[in-house]
Design a protein around this motif. Structure first.
Motif, mmCIF file in Angstrom:
data_model
loop_
_atom_site.group_PDB
_atom_site.id
_atom_site.type_symbol
_atom_site.label_atom_id
_atom_site.label_comp_id
_atom_site.label_asym_id
_atom_site.label_seq_id
_atom_site.Cartn_x
_atom_site.Cartn_y
_atom_site.Cartn_z
ATOM 1 N N LEU A 129 45.032 73.897 11.610
ATOM 2 C CA LEU A 129 45.063 72.875 12.857
ATOM 3 C C LEU A 129 46.365 72.116 13.024
ATOM 4 C CD1 LEU A 129 41.430 71.252 12.674
ATOM 5 C CD2 LEU A 129 42.535 72.917 14.117
ATOM 6 N N THR A 130 47.232 72.083 11.776
ATOM 7 C CA THR A 130 48.471 71.651 11.849
ATOM 8 C C THR A 130 49.797 72.419 12.142
ATOM 9 O OG1 THR A 130 48.495 71.540 9.342
ATOM 10 C CG2 THR A 130 47.610 69.679 10.413
ATOM 11 N N GLY A 131 49.288 73.448 12.474
ATOM 12 C CA GLY A 131 50.464 74.389 12.896
ATOM 13 C C GLY A 131 50.840 75.522 11.608
ATOM 14 N N GLU A 132 50.153 75.565 10.491
ATOM 15 C CA GLU A 132 50.435 76.263 9.483
ATOM 16 C C GLU A 132 49.757 77.850 9.614
ATOM 17 O OE1 GLU A 132 50.329 74.568 5.837
ATOM 18 O OE2 GLU A 132 51.115 72.976 6.667
ATOM 19 N N SER A 133 50.132 78.918 9.181
ATOM 20 C CA SER A 133 49.482 80.140 9.241
ATOM 21 C C SER A 133 48.572 80.280 7.814
ATOM 22 C CB SER A 133 50.301 81.320 9.159
ATOM 23 O OG SER A 133 50.972 81.303 10.430
ATOM 24 N N VAL A 134 47.356 80.816 8.153
ATOM 25 C CA VAL A 134 46.622 80.974 6.982
ATOM 26 C C VAL A 134 46.104 82.301 6.787
ATOM 27 C CG1 VAL A 134 44.188 80.235 6.153
ATOM 28 C CG2 VAL A 134 45.704 78.613 7.246
#
Length: 567
Positions: free
Chosen positions: A361-366
């Motif tokens: 949700l904060t713009g990081e890939s997971v």
């Protein structure tokens, strides 16, 4: 030789026939034979615009014959493959041809002369546009190997080179795709950084470059996934808010969405939060590009992110949850940007349900601890990775994707249980109730006027009558409840719809809608607060049967005293 019989005379010739070792492909030779410098105005010519002439014996120029004999090898050979850099586009059409000389305009020999010398008719060529697209744009075929042609500047000098014919246009690979492809890293094309006009390719390299052009990437869907700030639409629709309040709500929602925030609408029950969220989504991205779900205390990451489920064939398969499901629109895993509305978000245990999504949700890939059917790890990709190849294991979150959620502030405990890590990803926007005018010198005309404003909207959208005889009483009920527990106009609308058909206040049944719609909202009040609310309502509706008190005692399981009697 003249021959014939009594009825007809005709001519015939004897022909010695020698077969070529290599068959001349008509699609390759026809464009060359049709050229003016080859045809030389000859009539009864072997090839016309439609194909081969229908006569048994046709004319052929010496230049044409020489081309057919000398430009093909005596022995059959395998097709060769080349890459050519192109600037001009005037030849990139059906049967379009271009001559690539072995020298440049200054007469200097071009690099990689071996490619020109090796090219033969029938060889396959990939055409790459140097600018502005920097992309493979077509396939061509060599129609003449190294041969001599007059210079293009109409001088008497000639130069050697090869001739290519345009075959078809393609939307092929970008140079960056080719550079970064591991299987092409040792190709002459990549090792030379595409520094030659013509470069030899192996068949494997040729096929791989074509394959790269067929690969779909998330950036190919940039237009479909993009939502511009001009698209953000926040309309009142079938809701009513006082003008000043509405302008404040509208401005905050528009600004939050434009700034990249998710939006959380909070306020008392019945203020229109869910309807407003739905209207924003449908007006901005369309009815088919948004989904409404209601949160539950049982929610976990299985519900929001996804997890393994047993299939009909008794195997485990990853199934996306309500959040990830917004990013693939069909079984072909077409990328999507479907906005999500979560109603009554405070029902869920936020950290348990959304924990693994916080980074996304904060713009990081997971990378999730799950694999797809092919054994590839499930990935949530942030917007910066739009150059990635689309796959069933990849869920790409577009930069313009948003969630809208609602919370009833009656349950403040749930509200404050939200972790800071979750709350800071949202813009909290209050959707409250208007200030209800107090009675002035026994005059409730301002309150009556406010209710009339709401009824005009309800009547226009829901078909209820505008029964002004009920406006003041409905308003007084609303105000009496709000003195202890805030409720929104949606609950007041339920009360009004129940009594609107009655021609008078005296003949209307106000007790029933109060029990049905108001009592559930009073849960959690202290005994003295409940006592005050019921007394106020009884005074307004004059409940001679005492049903308000009887039901309230049973519903809330407290001892309430009618008419101020002591317990």
């Amino acid at each position: 030789m003249e021959a014939g019989d009594d009825e007809e005379t005709y001519w015939r010739v004897d022909v010695d026939l020698t077969y070529f070792d290599t068959v001349r492909d008509f699609e390759t030779i026809a464009p060359v034979l049709r050229r003016d410098d080859v045809k030389q105005g000859r009539e009864k010519y072997a090839v016309n615009a439609a194909g081969v002439q229908s006569w048994y014996l046709c004319n052929l120029t010496e230049v044409g014959a020489k081309y057919l004999i000398e430009t093909y090898p005596d022995e059959p050979v395998d097709t060769q493959y080349f890459w050519v850099n192109a600037e001009a586009t005037d030849w990139q059409h059906e049967d379009g041809e271009v001559f690539y000389g072995i020298t440049n305009s200054a007469g200097e020999r071009r690099r990689n002369q071996a490619a020109y010398e090796d090219a033969r008719p029938g060889d396959q060529v990939l055409v790459y546009r140097i600018s502005p697209v920097k992309q493979v744009v077509g396939q061509a075929i060599v129609t003449q190997g190294l041969h001599e042609e007059a210079a293009s500047d109409s001088t008497t000098e000639s130069t050697k080179g090869i001739t290519l014919r345009w075959n078809k246009s393609i939307d092929g690979a970008q140079w960056s795709d080719i550079q970064n492809d591991e299987s092409l890293s040792e190709s002459k094309l990549v090792e030379s950084d595409n520094s030659f006009i013509i470069t030899e390719l192996t068949k494997g390299e040729y096929d791989r470059i074509l394959e790269l052009g067929d690969i779909e990437r998330f950036e190919d869907f940039a237009d479909e996934l993009s939502i511009s700030t001009e698209d953000i639409t926040v309309d009142r629709g079938n809701l009513y808010f006082p003008d000043e309040e509405w302008e404040r709500i509208k401005r905050r929602i528009e600004q939050a969405l434009a700034n990249g925030n998710h939006v959380l609408l909070f306020g008392p029950p019945g203020t229109g939060k869910t309807k407003l969220a739905r209207q924003v989504c449908e007006a901005t991205v369309g009815e088919d590009a948004s989904e409404l779900v209601t949160a539950s205390a049982d929610w976990s990451t299985f519900d929001t992110v996804g997890g393994y489920q047993t299939t009909a064939s008794n195997t485990l398969e990853f199934k996306p949850g309500v959040v990830l499901d917004r990013f693939q629109s069909d079984d072909e895993v077409t990328p999507a940007n479907e906005w999500l509305i979560i109603d009554e978000l405070n029902r869920a245990d936020i950290d348990k349900a959304f924990g693994s999504l916080f980074s996304a949700l904060t713009g990081e890939s997971v990378t999730l601890p799950f694999d797809d059917a092919e054994g590839e790890p499930i990935e949530i990709l942030d917007a910066s990775r739009s150059d990635e190849e689309i796959g069933p294991n990849r869920f790409f979150i577009p930069e313009d994707w948003r969630m809208l959620a609602t919370i009833n502030t009656l349950d403040k405990t749930s509200l404050y249980e939200m972790s800071y890590a979750f709350m800071r990803r949202w813009a909290f926007i209050p959707v409250g109730i208007p200030d209800l005018p107090s009675r002035k010198d026994g005059d409730d005309s301002e309150l009556e006027s406010l209710v009339a404003d709401y009824v005009s909207v309800w009547a226009a959208n829901g078909g209820v009558p505008e029964a002004d005889q009920h406006y003041e009483t409905v308003g007084r009920i609303w105000r009496a409840v709000n003195e202890q527990q805030a409720i929104g106009p949606a609950i007041v609308e339920d009360i009004y719809e129940h009594v609107a058909a009655s021609s008078s206040v005296e003949g209307a049944d106000y007790v029933s809608p109060i029990i049905m719609y108001v009592f559930p909202q009073l849960e959690g009040l202290r005994r003295d607060e409940l006592q005050g609310v019921i007394e106020g309502l009884d005074e307004i509706v004059e409940d001679e049967s005492g049903e308000l008190w009887t039901v309230a005692r049973d519903f809330f399981q407290v001892n309430l005293n009618q008419n101020g009697e002591s317990s």
